[in-house]
Design an enzyme around this catalytic site. Structure first.
Site, PDB file in Angstrom:
ATOM      1  N   LYS A  72      38.374  54.880  41.825  1.00  0.00           N
ATOM      2  CA  LYS A  72      37.389  53.862  42.209  1.00  0.00           C
ATOM      3  C   LYS A  72      37.981  52.933  43.256  1.00  0.00           C
ATOM      4  O   LYS A  72      39.171  52.989  43.555  1.00  0.00           O
ATOM      5  CB  LYS A  72      36.960  53.078  40.970  1.00  0.00           C
ATOM      6  CG  LYS A  72      38.096  52.307  40.318  1.00  0.00           C
ATOM      7  CD  LYS A  72      37.653  51.606  39.050  1.00  0.00           C
ATOM      8  CE  LYS A  72      38.820  50.834  38.435  1.00  0.00           C
ATOM      9  NZ  LYS A  72      38.437  50.110  37.211  1.00  0.00           N
ATOM     10  N   ARG A  82      34.296  43.406  26.993  1.00  0.00           N
ATOM     11  CA  ARG A  82      33.682  43.423  28.316  1.00  0.00           C
ATOM     12  C   ARG A  82      32.529  44.414  28.318  1.00  0.00           C
ATOM     13  O   ARG A  82      31.389  44.040  28.489  1.00  0.00           O
ATOM     14  CB  ARG A  82      34.752  43.771  29.375  1.00  0.00           C
ATOM     15  CG  ARG A  82      34.289  43.625  30.803  1.00  0.00           C
ATOM     16  CD  ARG A  82      35.411  43.930  31.769  1.00  0.00           C
ATOM     17  NE  ARG A  82      35.911  45.307  31.644  1.00  0.00           N
ATOM     18  CZ  ARG A  82      36.897  45.799  32.389  1.00  0.00           C
ATOM     19  NH1 ARG A  82      37.531  45.026  33.257  1.00  0.00           N
ATOM     20  NH2 ARG A  82      37.276  47.058  32.227  1.00  0.00           N
ATOM     21  N   TYR A 116      48.671  27.031  62.059  1.00  0.00           N
ATOM     22  CA  TYR A 116      47.642  26.037  61.756  1.00  0.00           C
ATOM     23  C   TYR A 116      48.164  24.994  60.770  1.00  0.00           C
ATOM     24  O   TYR A 116      48.826  25.316  59.785  1.00  0.00           O
ATOM     25  CB  TYR A 116      46.412  26.721  61.151  1.00  0.00           C
ATOM     26  CG  TYR A 116      45.609  27.533  62.136  1.00  0.00           C
ATOM     27  CD1 TYR A 116      45.015  26.926  63.237  1.00  0.00           C
ATOM     28  CD2 TYR A 116      45.440  28.900  61.954  1.00  0.00           C
ATOM     29  CE1 TYR A 116      44.263  27.673  64.146  1.00  0.00           C
ATOM     30  CE2 TYR A 116      44.696  29.654  62.851  1.00  0.00           C
ATOM     31  CZ  TYR A 116      44.115  29.028  63.946  1.00  0.00           C
ATOM     32  OH  TYR A 116      43.384  29.769  64.838  1.00  0.00           O
ATOM     33  N   MET A 165      43.891  34.604  60.698  1.00  0.00           N
ATOM     34  CA  MET A 165      42.959  35.731  60.553  1.00  0.00           C
ATOM     35  C   MET A 165      43.548  37.046  61.043  1.00  0.00           C
ATOM     36  O   MET A 165      43.358  38.099  60.419  1.00  0.00           O
ATOM     37  CB  MET A 165      41.664  35.431  61.308  1.00  0.00           C
ATOM     38  CG  MET A 165      40.602  36.508  61.118  1.00  0.00           C
ATOM     39  SD  MET A 165      39.065  36.150  61.996  1.00  0.00           S
ATOM     40  CE  MET A 165      38.481  34.723  61.088  1.00  0.00           C
TER      41      MET A 165
END
EC number: 5.1.1.1
Length: 358
Positions: free
Chosen positions: A35, A130, A255, A303
């Site tokens: 998955k 769950r 930054y 980023m």
């Protein structure tokens, strides 16, 4: 020219890990959990590399269909089951097993007209709380599935551990005993062990193990390494230096100017950032592997880039590789520095990172 950043996936490592898990659980079949895009390693890449697995575990119908469309003919098991009548019909059409863990799914099975009976894994909530039916409901639910003509017989049985990655936690033994007490006289295949169960709780291995993170060479236990169990890291996350610059003592970088150099040094800028899935919250000191040594991240991850302190005597050049994790720098170690788990690091890479199978 190779793309960067890139996740280099080793088919040799994947195959080694499957073989090693078979050695650890010699009496069990292997449901390889692929998955979340094969834990970030590429869904079809992993499935084709591990075509000798006895089956594949998926979370969503879309993942299972992608494998069928990609030519995978192995047993597929939907670990979250189906969510609608359309899903159920599609599973039958493509010969996909389904977990049943709630009343809605049970009612859909009972009210459906299917081309053939569904192969079902009844999920018991033995302590995870769950998904799954509680022990108090188990007998009644099992009887309904037994009476349902739309369900293939025998019914398979499954549960999931809450704390198997804590080897000293007694709750796992409680879950094992509860599961075994409920299903002791019943036919059908049984499955309890995830990666941690397989590695640390051999009494849980049963008919099927369901390894996920261990298949990719990573230990599920904080403070442990997959290599300690004979596993090999399947992913190496690689980028490059796109700048090497002199940096004076007392000057900041990045930054917010959150880091200042204590002495003259050289900084390297690596072409990877949170836009690629590398965590923005990686703290100062998180290691990156450059030319055979660990160098620390300094300043904030941005980023598209992060900055490392190469040291005043560095001879690194623009274009040199920077490894964010891999064989020389285990992802488990990087995760500990960042304060997360290796699962999150390998699965959160974005499509900007090229996935390259060797």
């Amino acid at each position: 020219m190779k793309p960067f950043p890139r996740a280099e996936i080793s088919s040799k490592a994947l195959q080694n890990n499957l073989a090693r898990l078979r050695e650890i659980a010699p009496g069990s079949k292997v449901m390889a959990v692929v998955k979340a895009n094969g834990y970030g390693h590429g869904l079809l890449n992993v499935a084709h590399c591990l075509d000798s697995a006895d089956g594949f575990g998926l979370a969503r119908p879309e993942e299972a269909l992608a494998l069928r469309e990609g030519g995978v003919k192995s047993k597929l098991i939907l670990l979250e089951g189906f969510f609608s009548q359309i899903d159920l019909t599609t599973l039958i059409e493509h010969d996909i097993d389904t977990v049943v863990h709630n009343e809605v799914q049970l009612e859909l099975l009972e009210s459906s007209i299917l081309a053939k009976p569904a192969t079902v894994w009844l999920k018991i909530d033995s302590g995870m709380h769950r998904l799954g039916f509680t022990p108090e409901l188990f007998d009644a639910v099992y009887a309904r599935l037994e009476a349902c003509p739309q369900v293939a017989k025998p019914i398979n049985l499954m549960s999931h551990f809450a704390c198997a990655d804590e080897p000293d936690n007694p709750s796992t033994k409680i879950q094992i005993n509860l599961f075994n007490d409920l299903i002791k006289d019943l036919p059908g295949q049984r499955s309890l062990a995830n990666s941690a169960g397989t590695l640390y709780w051999p009494e849980s291995q049963a008919d099927w193990i369901r390894p996920g993170i261990a298949l990719y060479g990573v230990s599920p236990v904080i403070g442990d390494l997959g290599a300690n169990h004979g596993l090999m890291p399947a992913m190496e996350l690689v980028s490059q230096l796109i700048a090497v610059r002199d940096h004076k003592a007392g000057e900041p970088v990045g930054y917010g100017s959150s880091w200042y150099a204590k002495e003259d040094t050289k900084l390297g800028v690596v072409a990877i950032g949170y836009g690629d899935g590398y965590p923005r919250n990686a703290p100062e000191g998180t290691p990156v592997w450059v030319n055979g040594r660990r160098v620390p991240i300094v300043g904030r991850v941005s980023m598209d880039m992060l900055t490392v302190d190469l040291g005043i005597n560095a001879t690194d050049l623009i274009g040199d590789n920077a490894v964010l994790w891999g064989k020389a720098l285990p992802v488990e170690e990087v995760a500990e520095h960042i304060g997360t788990i290796a699962y999150e690091l390998v699965t959160k890479l974005t499509p900007r990172v090229a996935v390259c199978l060797d």
